[in-house]
Scaffold this motif. Sequence first.
Motif, short mmCIF file in Angstrom:
data_model
loop_
_atom_site.label_atom_id
_atom_site.label_comp_id
_atom_site.label_asym_id
_atom_site.label_seq_id
_atom_site.Cartn_x
_atom_site.Cartn_y
_atom_site.Cartn_z
N ARG A 5 0.81 -1.21 0.00
CA ARG A 5 0.00 0.00 0.00
C ARG A 5 0.86 1.27 0.00
NH1 ARG A 5 -5.30 -0.68 0.51
NH2 ARG A 5 -5.60 1.52 1.03
N SER A 6 1.91 1.28 0.80
CA SER A 6 2.69 2.51 0.89
C SER A 6 4.03 2.24 1.53
CB SER A 6 1.93 3.56 1.72
OG SER A 6 1.75 3.12 3.04
N LEU A 7 4.87 3.25 1.45
CA LEU A 7 6.14 3.27 2.15
C LEU A 7 6.11 4.52 3.02
CD1 LEU A 7 8.90 1.67 2.14
CD2 LEU A 7 9.76 3.51 0.66
N THR A 8 6.17 4.33 4.35
CA THR A 8 6.11 5.46 5.28
C THR A 8 7.51 5.79 5.77
OG1 THR A 8 3.88 4.89 5.97
CG2 THR A 8 5.14 6.31 7.43
N VAL A 9 7.88 7.07 5.70
CA VAL A 9 9.21 7.52 6.11
C VAL A 9 9.02 8.62 7.16
CG1 VAL A 9 11.38 8.53 5.35
CG2 VAL A 9 10.12 6.97 3.84
N SER A 10 9.66 8.45 8.31
CA SER A 10 9.52 9.44 9.38
C SER A 10 10.88 9.73 10.01
CB SER A 10 8.54 8.95 10.45
OG SER A 10 8.97 7.72 11.00
N GLY A 11 10.95 10.89 10.66
CA GLY A 11 12.18 11.28 11.34
C GLY A 11 12.70 12.60 10.80
N ALA A 12 13.73 13.10 11.48
CA ALA A 12 14.31 14.39 11.12
C ALA A 12 15.76 14.28 10.71
CB ALA A 12 14.18 15.37 12.28
N GLY A 13 16.27 13.05 10.56
CA GLY A 13 17.65 12.87 10.14
C GLY A 13 18.60 12.73 11.30
N SER A 14 18.45 11.66 12.07
CA SER A 14 19.32 11.44 13.23
C SER A 14 20.74 11.11 12.77
CB SER A 14 18.77 10.29 14.07
OG SER A 14 19.70 9.90 15.07
N THR A 15 21.72 11.64 13.51
CA THR A 15 23.12 11.30 13.24
C THR A 15 23.68 10.36 14.30
OG1 THR A 15 23.84 13.29 14.41
CG2 THR A 15 23.54 13.45 12.02
N ALA A 16 22.82 9.86 15.19
CA ALA A 16 23.27 8.91 16.21
C ALA A 16 23.79 7.65 15.53
CB ALA A 16 22.13 8.57 17.16
N GLY A 17 24.99 7.25 15.89
CA GLY A 17 25.58 6.05 15.31
C GLY A 17 26.40 6.31 14.06
N THR A 18 26.49 7.56 13.60
CA THR A 18 27.31 7.85 12.43
C THR A 18 28.76 8.06 12.84
OG1 THR A 18 26.87 10.23 12.57
CG2 THR A 18 25.37 8.91 11.21
N LEU A 19 29.64 8.01 11.87
CA LEU A 19 31.06 8.21 12.11
C LEU A 19 31.44 9.58 11.56
CD1 LEU A 19 32.23 4.72 10.77
CD2 LEU A 19 31.68 5.33 13.15
N GLY A 20 31.84 10.50 12.42
CA GLY A 20 32.17 11.86 11.98
C GLY A 20 33.65 12.14 12.14
#
Length: 824
Positions: free
Chosen positions: A670-685
């Motif tokens: 039926r659909s693909l639902t995408v939510s969030g604001a772009g978390s950087t938790a767990g990224t390598l900076g």
Amino acid sequence: MAGTLPAAGPASAATDPQRLTVDLAASEGPVMLGANGALYGLSDDGVPSDAALAPLKVTSISQKPEGGAQHPNGDALTVSKSFFRNGGGEINVMMQDIYAKWPYEDLGIDDYLPKVDKIAKEVAADPNSERFVYIPFNEPDQIWYKLGVADQAQYEANRDRFFRDWKTVYHRIRAIDPDARIAGPNEAAYHTRLLRDFLAFAKREDVLPQVMTWHELGSGSLRDFQAHYDDYRSLEREAGIAPLKINIDEYANRRDLSVPGQLVQWVSMFERNKVYANAAYWDAAGNLSGHVVRSNIPNGGWWFFRWYAGLTGDTVEVTPPQADTIDTLQGLASLDTGRRQAQVLLGGSAGDSDVVVRHVPRSVFGRTVTATVAEAAWSGYEGQHATPRVLARVKVKVADDGSVTVPLRGMRKMSAYRIVLTPGGSGTPATPSVPWSASYEAEAAAVTDGKVYTQGTVENANGYAASGTKDVGSLNQATSKVDFTVTVPRDGTYDLAILYGNQSGAPATQRLSVDGGDPVTVTYPSTENWTYRAKKELPIRLSAGTHELTLAKGAAEVTLDRVDLTARDGVPSASYEATLADISGRPSYDYSSSAGVGTGALVLRSGDQAVFDVYAPRDGYYTVVPRASAAVRLALHGETVTAAPGRPLRLYLAAGNNRVAMTAQHASVRSLTVSGAGSTAGTLGHEADSATLAGGAELVDSAYASGGSYIGRLGNSPSSTAEFTVRAPSSGRYLLVVHYAHNDRRDNGHAYNTDIMSRTADITVGDGAPVRVTFKNTWSSDDYWTVGVPVDLRKGSNKVTFGNATAWAPDIDRIELGRVVGLP
């Protein structure tokens, strides 16, 4: 009586709504998608990005010959690689753009012919040579030949010289490339006199073009094009010539580009007449004529063209309130009986409208339809636009006369709207959540030490668009400020969006205060110029009632157009309907239930694929949930993951558009639902100062860099490199996000083209092969943008090396890596 829908917005003034009528029984032929092209729409391989280019299904573009001196980039053969791999149609080669000056240096035909030979040899040798079209002359009515002169004797002398040169160049091209397709005469405006003579000459001398081209570059074209088209077809009949393919290879004004409500007027008339058309190149190359922000981010215009690319089946007759009239409600529509969908795209006028869809076939839709209404708003030339908001989704009975009326209330002139009709099925569609929102024009606010300017009117069509045709500039005094009086319905957090311009050459600031309280600093990235609008978004806390929002001068000058306030209702979320996804294979459509979100279901089987265009406001992790009856597989950035029905996935998305491909053995989706604001938790900076530099690359202090410094003087030598050591927690596919800046450009003296240049860097992971990545100009050396590059890392230590042996690489602020499929 026709079935009706609840209003998609609040009722406006008590005047009779305009009526736009769609006749599903009156086919105009297969959807052609001819009007989605652009002149210098591509500047480099990767600008715009594949994810921004592929969804638009561009049928033609116009570019300069390889090595042409007219502009620093946009070479036809170079950009053809990205254009063709993203499903592009054909490329018009603007041969005279081999010259450096504008208007072109008139050095005579003998100077031009060797250049023609070189271009033809290069195009003929290309493996895709059959997908190029030669345009030997550009605007000969004004340049070199002056075919628009009023004096008849002078016209005939100029005409005869042009015809001799046309024949010479035509034969010269065909001698090198016997199968060449040639287009022309390519006037700056439509000329009956010239075209009548040209067709007679070209037929007699057997030098008839395979594609007829001319330009429509005035606001009056919205009124006059239909008459031009009809007149041209009559000239063909008069000359005994079979209808030629037509490409209006430059169209529209600055005020039209990026503006959905303006674009729908142009596209509807071109699609109705089944001609191809390329939007004009008024500003910078590589953004599809003002519809891609940076390299990968949609604006409102991009979403309109994405809707246009989603039309399937046949276009059908649309009757607007006023045909062939400038700046009025216009539309186009399609019917796909296989998919059981009708779509209507409309816009160009403010106020209330009724869209009457006639002859809704019961054999296709049954006795009820689900009508889904969405809006693509104007977000500025460089302003990001999230997934268009669904305003209404309602099931309604088809009237006895086979019609459905969709009322649109409170339409905005600069917006475009999409109506999708699908079979109703059982159940009740979920009512979309539409947050409270209000807009406030800067020119209507209290302006201190600033000036109101008029922009983008019919009379000044090549001025830049502005909301309400006015903006506020000259806010360059220490006391300059704009006070907006706003009223909000409840206590809470609101998203404040500011449409602005910043031509100061570096990030500029203003001081934002509420009701005279302590100010906070708002930082504005650079834009192409003061009126090439971008959008700054930030949250603001307000109590219910009326407030005064003040934007006062900070560091440097900023121009203001409009501010929008939108109530924040929980975590940002968008639902992408499977029945409107791009497909391959032979999936089927199931509308047995219209309950919940989505117009129905797409049934995928082995060999089928659905591709969703998913927007992310920034680089980071988002929650992605497929609404499916069985397990599906999602592919993103070269990684594939299996998702159980309703199971949330944590996926790393790039800022802007992301193409998510879905496959399944057998699943109803039926659909693909995408939510969030772009978390950087767990990224390598990794900041610039963590890299090991060699060969002249150096660390440069900067107040604008995230860690206080950036890597400069990188490249231009095989030994000049920057090497980061990245420790990956697990092996797999990552998205490497490079934060970069550069401001290379070439001033060639053009009155209107901003000839920005891209830089490239070769990125090597471990001992793998280097990958060349293109980095678009960021408008200033102190503004940092991002480019995402998929890479494979092994668990533990990985070397990521940047370099460029032959040219300067961009300045690098920092890098960030996120595993494409993140941990829950």
